[in-house]
Scaffold this active site. Structure first.
Site, PDB file in Angstrom:
ATOM      1  N   GLU A   1       1.651  -4.816  23.296  1.00 37.63           N
ATOM      2  CA  GLU A   1       2.312  -3.570  23.725  1.00 37.63           C
ATOM      3  C   GLU A   1       1.724  -3.059  25.026  1.00 37.63           C
ATOM      4  O   GLU A   1       0.515  -3.166  25.217  1.00 37.63           O
ATOM      5  CB  GLU A   1       2.146  -2.507  22.630  1.00 37.63           C
ATOM      6  CG  GLU A   1       2.910  -2.886  21.381  1.00 37.63           C
ATOM      7  CD  GLU A   1       2.664  -1.936  20.216  1.00 37.63           C
ATOM      8  OE1 GLU A   1       2.083  -0.850  20.432  1.00 37.63           O
ATOM      9  OE2 GLU A   1       3.044  -2.301  19.111  1.00 37.63           O
TER      10      GLU A   1
ATOM     11  N   ALA B   1       7.236   4.723  14.772  1.00 38.92           N
ATOM     12  CA  ALA B   1       7.551   4.915  13.343  1.00 38.92           C
ATOM     13  C   ALA B   1       6.991   6.219  12.772  1.00 38.92           C
ATOM     14  O   ALA B   1       7.603   6.833  11.905  1.00 38.92           O
ATOM     15  CB  ALA B   1       7.059   3.722  12.528  1.00 38.92           C
TER      16      ALA B   1
ATOM     17  N   GLY C   1       0.850  -1.189   0.000  1.00 31.69           N
ATOM     18  CA  GLY C   1       0.000   0.000   0.000  1.00 31.69           C
ATOM     19  C   GLY C   1       0.889   1.243   0.000  1.00 31.69           C
ATOM     20  O   GLY C   1       2.048   1.189  -0.425  1.00 31.69           O
ATOM     21  N   ARG C   2       0.343   2.324   0.533  1.00 23.81           N
ATOM     22  CA  ARG C   2       1.086   3.588   0.477  1.00 23.81           C
ATOM     23  C   ARG C   2       2.433   3.486   1.186  1.00 23.81           C
ATOM     24  O   ARG C   2       3.450   3.978   0.688  1.00 23.81           O
ATOM     25  CB  ARG C   2       0.259   4.713   1.115  1.00 23.81           C
ATOM     26  CG  ARG C   2      -0.975   5.128   0.333  1.00 23.81           C
ATOM     27  CD  ARG C   2      -1.681   6.275   1.048  1.00 23.81           C
ATOM     28  NE  ARG C   2      -1.957   5.899   2.421  1.00 23.81           N
ATOM     29  CZ  ARG C   2      -3.109   5.379   2.839  1.00 23.81           C
ATOM     30  NH1 ARG C   2      -4.098   5.218   1.988  1.00 23.81           N
ATOM     31  NH2 ARG C   2      -3.281   5.049   4.095  1.00 23.81           N
ATOM     32  N   ILE C   3       2.450   2.874   2.378  1.00 25.40           N
ATOM     33  CA  ILE C   3       3.708   2.829   3.144  1.00 25.40           C
ATOM     34  C   ILE C   3       4.688   1.853   2.490  1.00 25.40           C
ATOM     35  O   ILE C   3       5.879   2.165   2.329  1.00 25.40           O
ATOM     36  CB  ILE C   3       3.442   2.476   4.624  1.00 25.40           C
ATOM     37  CG1 ILE C   3       2.537   3.538   5.265  1.00 25.40           C
ATOM     38  CG2 ILE C   3       4.759   2.377   5.401  1.00 25.40           C
ATOM     39  CD1 ILE C   3       2.085   3.240   6.689  1.00 25.40           C
TER      40      ILE C   3
ATOM     41  N   ARG D   1       1.827  -3.844  12.576  1.00 24.37           N
ATOM     42  CA  ARG D   1       1.192  -4.130  13.858  1.00 24.37           C
ATOM     43  C   ARG D   1       1.833  -5.387  14.434  1.00 24.37           C
ATOM     44  O   ARG D   1       2.108  -6.344  13.692  1.00 24.37           O
ATOM     45  CB  ARG D   1      -0.317  -4.361  13.690  1.00 24.37           C
ATOM     46  CG  ARG D   1      -1.117  -3.084  13.522  1.00 24.37           C
ATOM     47  CD  ARG D   1      -1.160  -2.276  14.819  1.00 24.37           C
ATOM     48  NE  ARG D   1      -1.968  -1.075  14.700  1.00 24.37           N
ATOM     49  CZ  ARG D   1      -1.502   0.126  14.354  1.00 24.37           C
ATOM     50  NH1 ARG D   1      -0.231   0.310  14.061  1.00 24.37           N
ATOM     51  NH2 ARG D   1      -2.331   1.168  14.304  1.00 24.37           N
TER      52      ARG D   1
ATOM     53  N   HIS E   1       7.159   1.621  19.240  1.00 22.37           N
ATOM     54  CA  HIS E   1       6.051   2.062  18.373  1.00 22.37           C
ATOM     55  C   HIS E   1       6.127   3.562  18.065  1.00 22.37           C
ATOM     56  O   HIS E   1       5.217   4.325  18.398  1.00 22.37           O
ATOM     57  CB  HIS E   1       4.699   1.701  19.010  1.00 22.37           C
ATOM     58  CG  HIS E   1       3.590   1.594  18.002  1.00 22.37           C
ATOM     59  ND1 HIS E   1       2.519   0.750  18.150  1.00 22.37           N
ATOM     60  CD2 HIS E   1       3.384   2.240  16.810  1.00 22.37           C
ATOM     61  CE1 HIS E   1       1.698   0.876  17.115  1.00 22.37           C
ATOM     62  NE2 HIS E   1       2.202   1.776  16.294  1.00 22.37           N
TER      63      HIS E   1
HETATM   64  C1  DGY Z   1      -0.756   4.199  13.069  1.00 20.57           C
HETATM   65  O1  DGY Z   1      -1.049   5.357  12.705  1.00 20.57           O
HETATM   66  O2  DGY Z   1      -1.490   3.249  12.846  1.00 20.57           O
HETATM   67  C2  DGY Z   1       0.558   3.996  13.735  1.00 20.57           C
HETATM   68  O3  DGY Z   1       0.770   2.765  14.241  1.00 20.57           O
HETATM   69  C3  DGY Z   1       0.901   5.116  14.663  1.00 20.57           C
HETATM   70  O4  DGY Z   1       1.345   6.059  13.750  1.00 20.57           O
END
Ligand code: DGY
Length: 326
Positions: free
Chosen positions: A268, A287, A156-158, A239, A285
């Site tokens: 977490e 990022a 996807g985008r990321i 995740r 967590h």
């Molecule tokens: C999200 O936005 O889902 C991340 O895990 C926190 O930026």
């Protein structure tokens, strides 16, 4: 007309507060720690809006005590903390914050990748400890990143933003996804679509970018680790529950893979003690945690809330059927 009342489980950033102030009367949770559930539930009872972080479960328990609630705005792109079906059933709009954190999250996947490949955590510890005696030829030798094969799971985008960066490192980029990307995207990113098992066997680095869904829970399990190269690294900024942590620990202990760079965990903030090892880089967590991006995320959540209360469609609505029904 009284302004709609909103509870925000965080004090947010000033820019987001500015967006909210004209339209809503907001009660902010001001303490630095996350509010315990017993503090959240009484606060949402009389509220029409809720702005929450991914640490808050928006489920039947919460919805049932908040009969006036019209919107739950998540300050995150991932929304596995929200029971969207339950929101829909109760006519509550759910929103998230897609788009604004892609590049920042991709930067961080690369931070982990580079750090674990080049043994940065170990090097930093040595440098800070005062135990560093001299330069040595084989000291903290890691593995090259440039020219290697990067496997992206979830395009996807990321995932695509991660691929774009790989081109600068002259890497071969392969990806897998439930849906193949358009040919022009593959061409622009020099990325090839591979089937999962082949990608596992070919990649030197695997970066995970799938949402947490029933079908992606524990996607990375013992059989998957067995297929990876013993020299390969797993990077996870998606995740935690996408990876079976116990299986990952076993794979690391059994030297089935070379290491991991992790930002997210199954439970977490608990981190499996077996992950606290030299060949694993651990982050809490973070990022998307640049000031620019986190501010944008808070502003988007605020804009979603304001839009609804102004009678408009929230730009990032996850359950548009709620609006159609009303
Ligand atoms: C999200 O936005 O889902 C991340 O895990 C926190 O930026």
């Amino acid at each position: 007309m009284p302004k709609p009342r909103v509870f925000a489980t965080h004090s947010l950033f000033e820019a987001a507060r500015q967006i909210l102030q004209e339209t809503c009367e907001v009660e902010y949770w001001a303490k630095p720690e996350r509010p315990p559930r017993e503090e959240v539930l009484p606060r949402v009872k009389d509220k029409e809006g809720l702005i929450c972080l991914l640490t808050e479960k928006i489920n039947e328990e919460l919805l049932s005590v908040a009969p006036k609630l019209r919107i739950a705005a998540n300050v995150a792109v991932g929304f596995d903390n929200i029971d969207v079906a339950a929101c829909t059933k109760r006519g509550v709009v759910a929103t998230n914050t897609p788009g604004v954190l892609d590049e920042t999250t991709a930067d961080f996947a690369w931070t982990l990748l580079m750090a674990v490949a080049r043994r940065l955590s170990e090097g930093e510890e040595l440098a800070r400890s005062g135990k560093w005696k001299n330069w040595d030829l084989d000291q903290l030798v890691g593995t090259d990143v440039w020219g290697k094969t990067l496997g992206i799971v979830g395009f996807g985008r990321i995932g695509r933003a991660v691929a774009r960066r790989a081109n600068g490192f002259q890497m071969k980029v392969i990806y897998t996804d439930a849906q193949r990307a358009p040919a022009e995207v593959e061409r622009a990113l020099k990325a090839e679509f591979w089937e999962m098992n082949a990608l596992l066997a070919e990649s030197d680095f695997i970066s995970v970018h799938v949402p947490l869904l029933p079908e992606t829970r524990r996607l990375f399990d013992a059989p998957k680790f067995k297929r990876m190269k013993p020299t390969a690294f797993l990077i996870n900024t998606s995740r935690g529950p996408v990876v079976d942590e116990a299986a990952l620990v076993a794979a690391l202990e059994g030297e089935q893979i070379a290491g991991a760079g992790l930002d997210v965990y199954e439970n977490e903030p608990f981190i499996h003690p077996g992950l606290k090892r030299a060949n694993v880089v651990l982050a809490p967590h973070i990022a998307s945690a640049s000031l620019e991006t986190r501010t944008k995320m808070a502003c988007i959540a605020a804009e979603n809330v304001v839009a609804l209360f102004r009678g408009q469609r929230p730009p990032n609505i996850l359950n548009p059927e709620v609006l159609k029904a009303s």
